[in-house]
Design a protein around this motif. Structure first.
Motif, PDB file in Angstrom:
ATOM      1  N   VAL A  26       0.971  -1.112  -0.141  1.00 49.45           N
ATOM      2  CA  VAL A  26      -0.532  -0.211  -0.215  1.00 49.45           C
ATOM      3  C   VAL A  26       0.874   1.341  -0.184  1.00 49.45           C
ATOM      4  N   ARG A  27       2.522   1.266   0.924  1.00 42.92           N
ATOM      5  CA  ARG A  27       2.971   2.526   0.734  1.00 42.92           C
ATOM      6  C   ARG A  27       3.666   3.283  -0.664  1.00 42.92           C
ATOM      7  N   GLY A  28       3.636   2.316  -1.518  1.00 42.39           N
ATOM      8  CA  GLY A  28       4.368   2.537  -2.975  1.00 42.39           C
ATOM      9  C   GLY A  28       2.695   3.002  -3.527  1.00 42.39           C
ATOM     10  N   GLU A  33       0.558   8.050   5.894  1.00 43.90           N
ATOM     11  CA  GLU A  33       1.551   6.940   6.730  1.00 43.90           C
ATOM     12  C   GLU A  33       0.465   6.536   7.218  1.00 43.90           C
ATOM     13  N   ILE A  34       1.576   5.323   6.941  1.00 43.82           N
ATOM     14  CA  ILE A  34       1.171   3.368   7.303  1.00 43.82           C
ATOM     15  C   ILE A  34       1.888   2.643   8.455  1.00 43.82           C
ATOM     16  N   ASP A  35       0.573   2.411   9.005  1.00 47.58           N
ATOM     17  CA  ASP A  35       1.509   1.926  10.241  1.00 47.58           C
ATOM     18  C   ASP A  35       1.211   0.997  10.307  1.00 47.58           C
ATOM     19  N   GLY A  36       2.028  -0.317  10.015  1.00 47.36           N
ATOM     20  CA  GLY A  36       1.307  -2.129  10.129  1.00 47.36           C
ATOM     21  C   GLY A  36       1.558  -1.864   9.123  1.00 47.36           C
ATOM     22  N   ARG A  37       1.323  -4.015   9.243  1.00 45.90           N
ATOM     23  CA  ARG A  37       0.883  -4.598   7.843  1.00 45.90           C
ATOM     24  C   ARG A  37       0.272  -4.227   7.349  1.00 45.90           C
ATOM     25  N   GLU A 131      -4.462   5.646 -11.483  1.00 45.97           N
ATOM     26  CA  GLU A 131      -3.600   6.108 -11.702  1.00 45.97           C
ATOM     27  C   GLU A 131      -2.162   5.988 -10.879  1.00 45.97           C
ATOM     28  N   SER A 132      -2.377   6.179  -9.638  1.00 45.65           N
ATOM     29  CA  SER A 132      -1.134   5.652  -9.282  1.00 45.65           C
ATOM     30  C   SER A 132      -0.875   3.707  -8.950  1.00 45.65           C
ATOM     31  N   GLN A 143       2.515   6.752  -7.592  1.00 45.31           N
ATOM     32  CA  GLN A 143       2.258   8.229  -7.465  1.00 45.31           C
ATOM     33  C   GLN A 143       1.571   8.616  -6.268  1.00 45.31           C
ATOM     34  N   PRO A 144       2.102   7.997  -5.188  1.00 44.43           N
ATOM     35  CA  PRO A 144       1.309   8.524  -4.037  1.00 44.43           C
ATOM     36  C   PRO A 144       1.164  10.776  -4.260  1.00 44.43           C
ATOM     37  N   ASN A 145       2.169  11.469  -4.115  1.00 46.44           N
ATOM     38  CA  ASN A 145       2.006  12.225  -3.282  1.00 46.44           C
ATOM     39  C   ASN A 145       1.265  13.175  -4.363  1.00 46.44           C
ATOM     40  N   PRO A 146       0.156  13.699  -5.413  1.00 42.26           N
ATOM     41  CA  PRO A 146      -0.031  14.212  -6.731  1.00 42.26           C
ATOM     42  C   PRO A 146       0.411  15.443  -6.383  1.00 42.26           C
TER      43      PRO A 146
END
Length: 167
Positions: A26-28, A33-37, A131-132, A143-146
């Motif tokens: 998911v982070r890609g 911010e993502i916390d955890g598996r 898109e992302s 493209q997580p931060n457009p």
């Protein structure tokens, strides 16, 4: 009037397994911010973006190369009156082979046109999936931060000097 959950579908050239792995990373492809598996059945993870959005997802279904379901157990959407609009909703990715392509059908079950965040949230999902995520699956780069063209951390004074065009 019939109300429908937000759904969008993409096609990619990669395999179902490649799509499955990319979605679980998911982070890609999703900003914030993502916390955890994010890749283990039963895992809970949190997503937060600035002070606008925070949610906790529990992975309730994880069928390799076929399906992923995140159940939203808690949310705070700060740009609408009912901050918990996502509570109890499900975010579903269904992966299937369509001819020589892989189809990813995304549905946010409970994200309905009748709720206040529908326009903003469906627009954001449209970008992140169409898109992302598509780019992340196809090219390995999402493209997580457009809308943000700044580093995620402040530059040190040395980095600022090194990037100063006047030098």
């Amino acid at each position: 009037m019939e109300t429908k959950n937000f759904t969008t579908t993409i096609l990619v050239d990669q395999t179902q397994q490649e799509a499955f792995e990319a979605i679980n990373d998911v982070r890609g492809w999703w900003s914030g911010e993502i916390d955890g598996r994010t890749d283990v059945l039963g895992a809970e993870w949190t997503y937060s973006y600035k002070k606008l959005h925070r949610s906790t997802q529990k992975i309730t279904e994880l069928v390799p190369s076929k399906k992923i379901v995140w159940h939203v157990t808690d949310s705070q959407i700060n740009f609408v009156r009912d901050k918990s609009e996502w509570d109890g909703t499900d975010i579903v990715f269904e992966i299937a082979r369509k001819g020589d392509k892989t189809e990813i059908r995304f549905t946010h079950v409970g994200l309905l046109p009748t709720i206040e965040c529908y326009d903003g949230c469906s627009g954001a999902w449209g970008f992140y999936v169409n898109e992302s995520l598509r780019s992340f699956i196809a090219k390995g780069k999402g493209q997580p931060n457009p809308d943000e063209h700044r580093p995620s951390r402040p530059k040190s004074r040395g980095e600022q000097r090194a990037h100063d065009p006047r030098r």
